[in-house]
Motif scaffolding. Structure first.
Motif, PDB file in Angstrom:
ATOM      1  N   TRP A 163      19.630  14.519   3.408  1.00 13.21           N
ATOM      2  CA  TRP A 163      19.031  15.040   4.647  1.00 13.21           C
ATOM      3  C   TRP A 163      17.757  15.802   4.299  1.00 13.21           C
ATOM      4  CZ3 TRP A 163      24.287  14.180   4.400  1.00 13.21           C
ATOM      5  CH2 TRP A 163      24.810  13.416   5.450  1.00 13.21           C
ATOM      6  N   VAL A 164      16.752  15.059   3.889  1.00 16.88           N
ATOM      7  CA  VAL A 164      15.541  15.623   3.295  1.00 16.88           C
ATOM      8  C   VAL A 164      14.829  16.584   4.244  1.00 16.88           C
ATOM      9  CG1 VAL A 164      13.264  15.047   2.375  1.00 16.88           C
ATOM     10  CG2 VAL A 164      15.234  13.590   1.844  1.00 16.88           C
ATOM     11  N   ILE A 165      14.602  16.163   5.483  1.00 11.78           N
ATOM     12  CA  ILE A 165      13.782  16.956   6.396  1.00 11.78           C
ATOM     13  C   ILE A 165      14.452  18.278   6.731  1.00 11.78           C
ATOM     14  CG2 ILE A 165      12.640  17.003   8.643  1.00 11.78           C
ATOM     15  CD1 ILE A 165      12.479  13.954   8.526  1.00 11.78           C
ATOM     16  N   SER A 166      15.756  18.242   7.011  1.00 18.48           N
ATOM     17  CA  SER A 166      16.443  19.479   7.380  1.00 18.48           C
ATOM     18  C   SER A 166      16.698  20.364   6.171  1.00 18.48           C
ATOM     19  CB  SER A 166      17.768  19.163   8.089  1.00 18.48           C
ATOM     20  OG  SER A 166      18.627  18.418   7.249  1.00 18.48           O
ATOM     21  N   GLU A 167      16.878  19.774   4.991  1.00 21.27           N
ATOM     22  CA  GLU A 167      17.164  20.558   3.801  1.00 21.27           C
ATOM     23  C   GLU A 167      15.921  21.246   3.244  1.00 21.27           C
ATOM     24  OE1 GLU A 167      19.571  18.729   0.719  1.00 21.27           O
ATOM     25  OE2 GLU A 167      20.368  17.305   2.172  1.00 21.27           O
ATOM     26  N   ASN A 168      14.771  20.595   3.368  1.00 16.47           N
ATOM     27  CA  ASN A 168      13.551  21.165   2.788  1.00 16.47           C
ATOM     28  C   ASN A 168      12.357  20.870   3.699  1.00 16.47           C
ATOM     29  OD1 ASN A 168      11.614  22.235   1.090  1.00 16.47           O
ATOM     30  ND2 ASN A 168      12.403  21.242  -0.758  1.00 16.47           N
ATOM     31  N   PRO A 169      12.352  21.455   4.912  1.00 17.24           N
ATOM     32  CA  PRO A 169      11.276  21.144   5.866  1.00 17.24           C
ATOM     33  C   PRO A 169       9.896  21.578   5.396  1.00 17.24           C
ATOM     34  CG  PRO A 169      12.644  22.969   6.647  1.00 17.24           C
ATOM     35  CD  PRO A 169      13.343  22.382   5.471  1.00 17.24           C
ATOM     36  N   GLU A 170       9.826  22.691   4.675  1.00 17.01           N
ATOM     37  CA  GLU A 170       8.512  23.157   4.224  1.00 17.01           C
ATOM     38  C   GLU A 170       7.881  22.185   3.240  1.00 17.01           C
ATOM     39  OE1 GLU A 170       6.712  25.600   5.485  1.00 17.01           O
ATOM     40  OE2 GLU A 170       8.351  25.702   6.937  1.00 17.01           O
ATOM     41  N   GLU A 171       8.695  21.677   2.320  1.00 15.56           N
ATOM     42  CA  GLU A 171       8.175  20.692   1.365  1.00 15.56           C
ATOM     43  C   GLU A 171       7.783  19.408   2.093  1.00 15.56           C
ATOM     44  OE1 GLU A 171       7.387  19.863  -2.839  1.00 15.56           O
ATOM     45  OE2 GLU A 171       7.673  21.642  -1.605  1.00 15.56           O
ATOM     46  N   PHE A 172       8.586  19.002   3.068  1.00 16.49           N
ATOM     47  CA  PHE A 172       8.258  17.808   3.839  1.00 16.49           C
ATOM     48  C   PHE A 172       6.928  17.986   4.559  1.00 16.49           C
ATOM     49  CE2 PHE A 172       8.416  15.140   7.655  1.00 16.49           C
ATOM     50  CZ  PHE A 172       8.719  13.904   7.091  1.00 16.49           C
ATOM     51  N   LYS A 173       6.695  19.156   5.099  1.00 16.49           N
ATOM     52  CA  LYS A 173       5.451  19.408   5.844  1.00 16.49           C
ATOM     53  C   LYS A 173       4.225  19.348   4.946  1.00 16.49           C
ATOM     54  CE  LYS A 173       4.740  22.559   8.710  1.00 16.49           C
ATOM     55  NZ  LYS A 173       4.590  23.966   9.113  1.00 16.49           N
ATOM     56  N   ARG A 174       4.400  19.498   3.649  1.00 11.25           N
ATOM     57  CA  ARG A 174       3.241  19.444   2.758  1.00 11.25           C
ATOM     58  C   ARG A 174       2.611  18.051   2.723  1.00 11.25           C
ATOM     59  NH1 ARG A 174       4.935  23.094  -2.543  1.00 11.25           N
ATOM     60  NH2 ARG A 174       5.537  24.963  -1.359  1.00 11.25           N
ATOM     61  N   GLY A 175       3.292  17.082   3.257  1.00 12.47           N
ATOM     62  CA  GLY A 175       2.718  15.753   3.358  1.00 12.47           C
ATOM     63  C   GLY A 175       1.922  15.530   4.628  1.00 12.47           C
ATOM     64  N   GLU A 176       1.616  16.637   5.359  1.00  8.78           N
ATOM     65  CA  GLU A 176       0.913  16.497   6.627  1.00  8.78           C
ATOM     66  C   GLU A 176      -0.432  15.782   6.489  1.00  8.78           C
ATOM     67  OE1 GLU A 176       0.608  20.414   8.190  1.00  8.78           O
ATOM     68  OE2 GLU A 176       2.533  20.316   9.244  1.00  8.78           O
TER      69      GLU A 176
ATOM     70  N   ARG B 271       0.831  -1.213   0.000  1.00 10.20           N
ATOM     71  CA  ARG B 271       0.000   0.000   0.000  1.00 10.20           C
ATOM     72  C   ARG B 271       0.867   1.265   0.000  1.00 10.20           C
ATOM     73  NH1 ARG B 271      -4.342   0.004   4.623  1.00 10.20           N
ATOM     74  NH2 ARG B 271      -4.848   1.949   3.511  1.00 10.20           N
ATOM     75  N   PHE B 272       2.095   1.157  -0.434  1.00 14.33           N
ATOM     76  CA  PHE B 272       3.001   2.301  -0.317  1.00 14.33           C
ATOM     77  C   PHE B 272       2.669   3.412  -1.294  1.00 14.33           C
ATOM     78  CE2 PHE B 272       5.033   0.706  -4.093  1.00 14.33           C
ATOM     79  CZ  PHE B 272       5.773   1.763  -4.604  1.00 14.33           C
ATOM     80  N   GLU B 273       3.060   4.621  -0.895  1.00 18.45           N
ATOM     81  CA  GLU B 273       3.090   5.783  -1.767  1.00 18.45           C
ATOM     82  C   GLU B 273       4.525   6.308  -1.768  1.00 18.45           C
ATOM     83  OE1 GLU B 273      -0.127   8.629  -0.984  1.00 18.45           O
ATOM     84  OE2 GLU B 273      -1.006   7.086   0.291  1.00 18.45           O
ATOM     85  N   LEU B 274       4.893   6.987  -2.826  1.00 12.93           N
ATOM     86  CA  LEU B 274       6.257   7.479  -2.968  1.00 12.93           C
ATOM     87  C   LEU B 274       6.238   8.969  -3.252  1.00 12.93           C
ATOM     88  CD1 LEU B 274       9.312   6.824  -3.185  1.00 12.93           C
ATOM     89  CD2 LEU B 274       8.922   6.419  -5.625  1.00 12.93           C
ATOM     90  N   ALA B 275       7.085   9.719  -2.540  1.00 14.18           N
ATOM     91  CA  ALA B 275       7.145  11.168  -2.720  1.00 14.18           C
ATOM     92  C   ALA B 275       8.558  11.595  -3.040  1.00 14.18           C
ATOM     93  CB  ALA B 275       6.676  11.863  -1.456  1.00 14.18           C
ATOM     94  N   ASP B 276       8.691  12.505  -3.985  1.00 13.06           N
ATOM     95  CA  ASP B 276       9.973  13.123  -4.308  1.00 13.06           C
ATOM     96  C   ASP B 276       9.997  14.541  -3.753  1.00 13.06           C
ATOM     97  OD1 ASP B 276      10.490  11.707  -7.624  1.00 13.06           O
ATOM     98  OD2 ASP B 276      10.992  10.958  -5.641  1.00 13.06           O
ATOM     99  N   ILE B 277      11.064  14.877  -3.035  1.00 14.53           N
ATOM    100  CA  ILE B 277      11.251  16.225  -2.508  1.00 14.53           C
ATOM    101  C   ILE B 277      12.594  16.745  -2.992  1.00 14.53           C
ATOM    102  CG2 ILE B 277      11.697  17.541  -0.388  1.00 14.53           C
ATOM    103  CD1 ILE B 277       9.585  15.978   0.999  1.00 14.53           C
ATOM    104  N   GLU B 278      12.629  17.989  -3.395  1.00 19.93           N
ATOM    105  CA  GLU B 278      13.867  18.604  -3.874  1.00 19.93           C
ATOM    106  C   GLU B 278      14.832  18.747  -2.708  1.00 19.93           C
ATOM    107  OE1 GLU B 278      16.648  19.986  -6.361  1.00 19.93           O
ATOM    108  OE2 GLU B 278      14.685  19.188  -6.944  1.00 19.93           O
ATOM    109  N   ALA B 279      15.768  17.801  -2.610  1.00 22.43           N
ATOM    110  CA  ALA B 279      16.717  17.772  -1.491  1.00 22.43           C
ATOM    111  C   ALA B 279      17.751  16.701  -1.760  1.00 22.43           C
ATOM    112  CB  ALA B 279      15.997  17.479  -0.176  1.00 22.43           C
ATOM    113  N   GLY B 280      18.813  16.717  -0.956  1.00 24.95           N
ATOM    114  CA  GLY B 280      19.762  15.627  -0.934  1.00 24.95           C
ATOM    115  C   GLY B 280      19.314  14.593   0.087  1.00 24.95           C
TER     116      GLY B 280
END
Length: 295
Positions: free
Chosen positions: A278-291, A267-276
């Motif tokens: 360290w995804v969360i620290s590099e792009n926290p705002e984009e990560f939060k969009r998955g709230e 049942r997985f979903e996959l998300a791409d975020i513009e980052a290296g």
């Protein structure tokens, strides 16, 4: 942030995010340790189902302080930011593998009576939550695995350099972060990476600076951190929701491993975020969009 939902893929695809290889069941791991943690509950207003967030190799619960506070506020769910064994304020032990890390975190859930939890893990933490989900699917409601996959894969070549550099710092018996940074620079060219590694430095009265983490133990554990303890998805599978988040500039979750993810986590979903990596620290705002995935 582009998103697709899918089941098992017959061919590699490039996907993105939106708001769930296996071994035989591992034996019970008995030598668990009590994990240090910070609770972020928006001054007691976050009363929903709990969320655990697990850091990566050489990290700590402090790395996730900002995102934990934001998620607790936005989702009204308490966030437990954990220090895994041999990291942060948790105890040191010679054993450091995913079976042990998973068992520690399962024991944490039981000790604090945390039901229907979402498990978020980055890198080493991601493989830990995957291991938990496949060992004991009833331990959680869903997982979010950030920039790692359920496969045996060599760590980036930088990681052995990092531990070599940290050992050089300790051998030099430095007395200031500036000295430590100068020694570490040949082994970690990126200033943000050095700053991340040097957050582990602590000072004792009348003694040189040293790393809080057991550098030698983690050096010996690098091969275990590259491994994944499950190899047969016919025997172990997590049929609840699982979100896999990857950095677009990271190599840890390649298109080639997407079918393997689908076999273990149908049942997985996959998300791409513009980052290296360290995804969360590099792009926290984009990560939060998955709230909304956590709602």
């Amino acid at each position: 942030m582009r998103v697709l939902t899918s089941r098992v893929f017959s061919s590699p695809l490039r996907l993105s995010w939106r708001c769930s290889r296996s071994f035989h069941a591992s034996p019970a791991y008995r030598d668990t340790i009590d994990l240090a943690y910070d609770l972020h509950d928006n001054n007691g207003q976050a009363t929903g189902a709990p969320i655990l967030i697990l850091h990566g190799l050489f990290g700590s619960k402090k790395n996730n302080r900002s995102i934990s506070k934001a998620l607790a506020r936005d989702l009204a769910r308490p966030i437990y930011a954990i220090d895994l064994r041999n990291h942060g304020e948790s105890a040191h032990t010679k054993t450091h593998n995913y079976t042990a890390l998973a068992a520690d975190t399962e024991a944490f859930l039981k000790k604090h009576n945390l039901k229907d939890a979402t498990l978020i893990g980055h890198s080493m933490g991601a493989k830990t939550v995957m291991t938990m989900a496949l060992r004991n699917p009833d331990c959680c409601a869903d997982i979010i695995a950030v920039d790692n996959a359920p496969v045996d894969a060599a760590l980036a070549s930088d990681f052995p350099k990092y531990v070599e550099g940290m050992r050089k710092v300790e051998e030099a018996k430095v007395t200031s972060p500036k000295e430590a940074d100068a020694i570490l620079e040949p082994y970690a060219k990126s200033l943000p990476v050095r700053q991340f590694l040097l957050t582990n430095l602590i000072r004792s009265p009348s003694e040189p600076l040293k790393f809080r983490i057991p550098v030698r133990t983690l050096t010996h554990a690098l091969d275990d951190m590259a491994d994944f303890p499950f190899t047969d998805p016919e025997k172990n599978r997590f049929n609840k929701r699982a979100l896999f988040v990857r950095g677009t500039r990271s190599h840890y979750v390649s298109d080639d491993v997407i079918p393997i993810i689908g076999k273990f986590f149908p049942r997985f979903e996959l998300a791409d975020i513009e980052a290296g990596h360290w995804v969360i620290s590099e792009n926290p705002e984009e990560f939060k969009r998955g709230e909304y995935y956590l709602c």
